[in-house]
Design a protein around this motif. Structure first.
Motif, PDB file in Angstrom:
ATOM      1  N   LEU A  20      82.760  64.223  50.793  1.00  9.53           N
ATOM      2  CA  LEU A  20      83.289  64.170  49.647  1.00  9.53           C
ATOM      3  C   LEU A  20      83.078  65.555  48.812  1.00  9.53           C
ATOM      4  CD1 LEU A  20      82.453  60.645  48.377  1.00  9.53           C
ATOM      5  CD2 LEU A  20      84.544  61.282  49.999  1.00  9.53           C
ATOM      6  N   VAL A  21      84.000  66.052  48.435  1.00 11.49           N
ATOM      7  CA  VAL A  21      83.951  67.558  47.916  1.00 11.49           C
ATOM      8  C   VAL A  21      84.358  67.449  46.677  1.00 11.49           C
ATOM      9  CG1 VAL A  21      84.646  69.871  48.046  1.00 11.49           C
ATOM     10  CG2 VAL A  21      84.480  68.554  50.255  1.00 11.49           C
ATOM     11  N   VAL A  22      83.437  68.155  45.616  1.00 11.35           N
ATOM     12  CA  VAL A  22      83.651  68.523  44.144  1.00 11.35           C
ATOM     13  C   VAL A  22      83.987  69.915  43.980  1.00 11.35           C
ATOM     14  CG1 VAL A  22      82.955  68.136  41.831  1.00 11.35           C
ATOM     15  CG2 VAL A  22      82.421  66.184  43.548  1.00 11.35           C
ATOM     16  N   PRO A  23      85.173  70.450  43.683  1.00 13.77           N
ATOM     17  CA  PRO A  23      85.171  71.758  43.586  1.00 13.77           C
ATOM     18  C   PRO A  23      84.257  72.171  42.376  1.00 13.77           C
ATOM     19  CG  PRO A  23      87.402  70.742  43.867  1.00 13.77           C
ATOM     20  CD  PRO A  23      86.480  69.612  43.660  1.00 13.77           C
ATOM     21  N   LEU A  37      89.499  69.325  39.470  1.00 11.29           N
ATOM     22  CA  LEU A  37      88.815  68.611  40.567  1.00 11.29           C
ATOM     23  C   LEU A  37      89.861  68.261  41.728  1.00 11.29           C
ATOM     24  CD1 LEU A  37      87.378  66.068  37.949  1.00 11.29           C
ATOM     25  CD2 LEU A  37      86.173  68.022  39.176  1.00 11.29           C
ATOM     26  N   HIS A  38      90.810  68.901  41.958  1.00 10.16           N
ATOM     27  CA  HIS A  38      91.547  68.667  43.032  1.00 10.16           C
ATOM     28  C   HIS A  38      91.344  69.431  44.177  1.00 10.16           C
ATOM     29  CE1 HIS A  38      94.931  67.660  45.551  1.00 10.16           C
ATOM     30  NE2 HIS A  38      95.593  68.966  45.507  1.00 10.16           N
ATOM     31  N   VAL A  39      91.195  68.686  45.235  1.00  8.98           N
ATOM     32  CA  VAL A  39      90.878  69.086  46.691  1.00  8.98           C
ATOM     33  C   VAL A  39      92.193  69.350  47.343  1.00  8.98           C
ATOM     34  CG1 VAL A  39      89.523  69.017  48.968  1.00  8.98           C
ATOM     35  CG2 VAL A  39      88.492  68.294  46.619  1.00  8.98           C
ATOM     36  N   ASP A  40      92.603  70.637  47.297  1.00  9.12           N
ATOM     37  CA  ASP A  40      93.950  70.769  48.389  1.00  9.12           C
ATOM     38  C   ASP A  40      93.526  71.078  49.588  1.00  9.12           C
ATOM     39  OD1 ASP A  40      93.049  73.386  48.531  1.00  9.12           O
ATOM     40  OD2 ASP A  40      94.390  74.286  46.984  1.00  9.12           O
ATOM     41  N   ALA A  44      90.061  71.674  51.704  1.00 10.76           N
ATOM     42  CA  ALA A  44      89.586  70.739  52.802  1.00 10.76           C
ATOM     43  C   ALA A  44      89.327  71.138  54.073  1.00 10.76           C
ATOM     44  CB  ALA A  44      90.502  69.577  52.769  1.00 10.76           C
ATOM     45  N   ARG A  64      87.471  64.958  51.945  1.00  8.63           N
ATOM     46  CA  ARG A  64      88.529  64.664  50.801  1.00  8.63           C
ATOM     47  C   ARG A  64      87.648  64.759  49.668  1.00  8.63           C
ATOM     48  NH1 ARG A  64      87.511  59.588  48.633  1.00  8.63           N
ATOM     49  NH2 ARG A  64      86.224  57.841  49.842  1.00  8.63           N
ATOM     50  N   GLU A  65      88.485  64.479  48.441  1.00 14.36           N
ATOM     51  CA  GLU A  65      87.823  64.402  47.203  1.00 14.36           C
ATOM     52  C   GLU A  65      87.349  63.206  46.916  1.00 14.36           C
ATOM     53  OE1 GLU A  65      91.164  65.997  44.804  1.00 14.36           O
ATOM     54  OE2 GLU A  65      91.848  63.885  44.451  1.00 14.36           O
ATOM     55  N   TYR A  68      87.892  59.410  41.148  1.00 15.24           N
ATOM     56  CA  TYR A  68      87.408  59.705  39.741  1.00 15.24           C
ATOM     57  C   TYR A  68      87.739  58.632  38.862  1.00 15.24           C
ATOM     58  CZ  TYR A  68      86.255  64.360  41.203  1.00 15.24           C
ATOM     59  OH  TYR A  68      86.004  65.487  42.114  1.00 15.24           O
TER      60      TYR A  68
END
Length: 197
Positions: A20-23, A37-40, A44, A64-65, A68
């Protein structure tokens, strides 16, 4: 965050790892823009390519994100004597935004000692107790009393967020907002009402 289970403790297939990725979107979050906060797909793929060098051949990676949950706090406060009510309102809103955030925010309006020590953003899967809000707000410089606290929540999908849009909010009736381990809390637009006491 790296996981081997899905929501509801459903196990991922053996050999599968979900990341899980938080920009790094602290600047966006500081002004209430949740789109950061969007992971495009590009981000990814970049993360996946980087991690691919370190995985076992039999390991399958999913990037993925997180999910939230947006939290809106409505709080009524009484400012201390000789405090500017507008400054107090701004400080309380900044403290709430910094506390209910997936990333640490650098806001000089949040006084020393208001946030928990070493606060580095909302942890994955950590619920929010309603009682934490008056405790936090009471530490904001210029606040004399906290009269009332109400919480509302709604799911947040960063790619679909519009600045200033509230969406359909659900009032929190329980004394705790419980979340699953792939969920992070983030701030919606808080409402700080300055009363008299």
């Amino acid at each position: 965050k790296c996981r081997t289970t899905r929501a509801g403790d459903e196990r991922l297939p053996p050999g599968t790892v979900e990341v899980l990725v938080v920009p790094a979107a602290s600047d966006s979050l500081s002004v209430g823009d949740l789109r950061g906060l969007h992971v495009d797909g590009t981000l990814a793929q970049t993360v996946e390519r980087h991690l691919d060098r370190y995985r076992l051949l039999t390991t399958v990676l999913h990037v993925r994100e997180p999910r939230y949950l947006g939290v809106k706090v409505r709080v009524e406060v009484v400012p201390a004597e000789y405090s500017n009510p507008e400054v107090v309102r701004e400080r309380v809103a900044a403290a709430l935004r910094s506390f209910i955030s997936p990333l640490p925010l650098d806001d000089d309006r949040v006084g020393e000692g208001v946030l928990p020590p070493e606060w580095s953003g909302w942890p994955f899967g950590r619920g929010l107790y309603v009682a934490e809000i008056p405790s936090l707000v009471q530490r904001v410089p210029g606040v004399k009393h906290v009269l009332d606290v109400q919480l509302s929540v709604r799911p947040v999908v960063p790619a679909q967020e519009e600045p200033g849009a509230e969406g359909e909010l659900e009032t929190v009736e329980d004394r705790v907002v419980r979340v699953e381990d792939d969920v992070l809390l983030c701030s919606l637009e808080h409402e700080v009402v300055v009363g008299e006491g």
